[in-house]
Scaffold this active site. Structure first.
Site, PDB file in Angstrom:
ATOM      1  N   ARG A  50      37.350  22.816  27.191  1.00 27.25           N
ATOM      2  CA  ARG A  50      37.654  24.166  26.697  1.00 27.25           C
ATOM      3  C   ARG A  50      36.756  24.505  25.508  1.00 27.25           C
ATOM      4  NH1 ARG A  50      41.362  24.711  23.148  1.00 27.25           N
ATOM      5  NH2 ARG A  50      42.988  23.493  24.150  1.00 27.25           N
ATOM      6  N   TYR A 102      32.654  50.654  33.006  1.00 31.17           N
ATOM      7  CA  TYR A 102      33.291  49.894  34.083  1.00 31.17           C
ATOM      8  C   TYR A 102      34.816  50.088  34.003  1.00 31.17           C
ATOM      9  CZ  TYR A 102      34.948  45.837  36.645  1.00 31.17           C
ATOM     10  OH  TYR A 102      35.604  45.017  37.515  1.00 31.17           O
ATOM     11  N   ASP A 174      26.874  45.931  27.284  1.00 32.19           N
ATOM     12  CA  ASP A 174      27.158  45.293  28.573  1.00 32.19           C
ATOM     13  C   ASP A 174      25.894  45.422  29.421  1.00 32.19           C
ATOM     14  OD1 ASP A 174      27.950  44.735  31.209  1.00 32.19           O
ATOM     15  OD2 ASP A 174      30.014  45.415  30.826  1.00 32.19           O
ATOM     16  N   LYS A 199      28.112  39.157  38.842  1.00 34.11           N
ATOM     17  CA  LYS A 199      27.256  40.098  39.542  1.00 34.11           C
ATOM     18  C   LYS A 199      25.858  39.496  39.750  1.00 34.11           C
ATOM     19  CE  LYS A 199      31.019  42.468  38.980  1.00 34.11           C
ATOM     20  NZ  LYS A 199      31.210  43.383  37.882  1.00 34.11           N
TER      21      LYS A 199
HETATM   22  C1  LIG Z   1      32.252  43.641  37.004  1.00 33.31           C
HETATM   23  C2  LIG Z   1      31.940  44.151  35.664  1.00 33.31           C
HETATM   24  C3  LIG Z   1      32.666  43.728  34.544  1.00 33.31           C
HETATM   25  C4  LIG Z   1      33.841  42.789  34.664  1.00 33.31           C
HETATM   26  O1  LIG Z   1      33.458  41.524  35.103  1.00 33.31           O
HETATM   27  P1  LIG Z   1      34.402  40.517  35.955  1.00 33.31           P
HETATM   28  O2  LIG Z   1      33.524  39.346  36.147  1.00 33.31           O
HETATM   29  O3  LIG Z   1      34.785  41.226  37.202  1.00 33.31           O
HETATM   30  O4  LIG Z   1      35.586  40.220  35.109  1.00 33.31           O
HETATM   31  C5  LIG Z   1      32.293  44.224  33.307  1.00 33.31           C
HETATM   32  N1  LIG Z   1      31.276  45.095  33.176  1.00 33.31           N
HETATM   33  C6  LIG Z   1      30.565  45.531  34.229  1.00 33.31           C
HETATM   34  C7  LIG Z   1      29.447  46.496  34.017  1.00 33.31           C
HETATM   35  C8  LIG Z   1      30.867  45.075  35.503  1.00 33.31           C
HETATM   36  O5  LIG Z   1      30.166  45.530  36.551  1.00 33.31           O
END
Ligand SMILES: *Cc1c(COP(=O)(O)O)cnc(C)c1O
Length: 386
Positions: A50, A102, A174, A199
């Site tokens: 962790r 998002y 992000d 992603k």
């Molecule tokens: C999918 C996504 C998230 C969240 O991520 P998870 O891995 O699904 O928790 C945050 N920001 C963006 C731009 C995303 O496409």
């Protein structure tokens, strides 16, 4: 690693031939929750997963190298990475976020604000004056997503960093949609970069993960502290798979972009389509800015049909090679209807504020052969007219 090597080479070679014990070419996967002490009072570099794990650290080091940060923390999901970054906010602090982020980020930000964990103001971040006005209320953090999801609006990182710095606010970006292969927010002065590694970074739609890369050691230390405290740490197995994905990131992004561009051009000239949102198109209002701050346009695009929601439904019935699913950034092409799927957390008012129509469709162009994807979208567009 040498700065002279290109980012693509560093991505491929991250932690290659680093194993001291057996000379394993690829870094070993450390599937263990704990690590022994050598003896009383003699700890080793690792004690508990962790807190830290060599496989998680190998992925974090690769992301830090690619983004150009001081330190990185890998987490169990993109949402846990965002949750981790939000630990920098205290009750009464103000966070300025985007109106069109998002859906999960929107739910987390508004949910935290409703519980009084911090104050929240959402503004259209393509309007720099509006962001400046919101920051003037004494903001601690500016939360940025660019390009935005799902409308692919590009916001000016240098301009936002300038005004957030003047306002004394941290800037978090992000960078999920473009990855460090195509955009590096820390180079524009951002303090934190956040990823859903689910992603493009993993890229194979078989892992849920996230990361926070910090620009400075003190910010990184806070992220490490809170990751360990909250327990949002990544699973080493997921980190192993994600690092495997990172090696092919640049090759994949090139094909995602080639396909995204071909699809956007098809959509732009098809009579069934009323709007295409892709900054790579020369007549996109964001084309010039995207060219300035990005190394490419990526594989995400969205569009609206003349026939609205009914035509979108017919398009979805006819499309074959694009799987109807949320998420994005995998090798396989996906199609999503944001109002009912990725942005179902938005009520009608929030959808209108974000400019998301009920007929909007979002594509994640995969890495299949370009002609196959173009042919498929063309036949589905034709079918959507009747
Ligand atoms: C999918 C996504 C998230 C969240 O991520 P998870 O891995 O699904 O928790 C945050 N920001 C963006 C731009 C995303 O496409």
């Amino acid at each position: 690693m040498s700065d002279k090597q290109s980012r693509q080479t560093r991505a491929v070679r991250a932690a290659v031939d680093a194993d001291q014990q057996f000379g394993a070419v690829m870094p070993p996967l450390y599937l263990t929750s704990s690590f022994s002490f050598e003896g009383y009072g003699r700890s080793r570099p690792y004690d508990y997963t962790r807190t830290a794990n060599p496989t998680n650290d190998a992925l974090a080091a690769a992301l830090v190298d690619l983004e150009g940060g001081a330190g990185g923390t890998v987490t169990s999901s993109g949402m846990s990475a965002i949750h981790l970054a939000l630990q920098l906010m205290n009750p009464g602090d103000l966070l300025v976020g985007p109106v069109d982020c998002y859906g999960g980020t929107y739910r987390l930000l508004t949910g935290c604000a409703e519980r009084g964990l911090f104050r929240l103001e959402l503004v259209d971040q393509t309007d720099v004056a509006a962001v400046r006005a919101a920051l003037a209320d004494g903001a601690q953090m500016l939360w940025v997503e660019t390009p935005t999801n799902p409308l692919m609006r590009v916001v000016d990182l240098a301009a936002l960093r300038d005004i957030s710095q003047k306002a004394g606010a941290l800037m978090a970006v992000d960078n999920t949609f473009l990855t460090p292969a195509l955009q590096r927010p820390l180079e524009f002065g951002a303090d934190l970069v956040v990823h859903s590694t689910t992603k493009y970074l993993n890229g194979h739609s078989d892992v849920l993960g996230g990361a926070v890369v910090a620009a400075t050691d003190p910010l990184h230390a806070q992220m490490q502290h809170w990751s360990n405290t909250l327990g949002v740490s990544a699973s080493p197995f997921d980190s192993f798979l994600t690092l495997r994905g990172v090696r092919s990131l640049h090759a994949r992004m090139a094909q995602h972009e080639a396909n995204g561009t071909a699809l956007a051009e098809l959509l732009a000239r098809h009579p069934a389509v009323s709007a295409v949102h892709y900054p790579g198109l020369k007549d996109s209002p964001y084309h010039e800015l995207a060219q300035r701050q990005q190394d490419g346009f990526g594989g995400m695009l969205s569009f609206e049909l003349q026939g609205g929601e009914a035509a979108a439904a017919r398009f979805l019935d006819a499309i074959r090679l694009f799987t109807l699913a949320v998420s994005l950034g995998g090798v396989e092409s996906l199609v999503c209807h944001p109002p009912s799927m990725s942005h179902a957390t938005y009520d009608d008012q929030a959808l209108a504020a974000a400019g998301i129509s009920k007929g909007l469709l979002r594509l994640s162009a995969g890495i299949e052969a370009t002609d196959d994807l173009v042919d498929d979208v063309k036949q589905a567009l034709d079918a959507s007219r009747y």
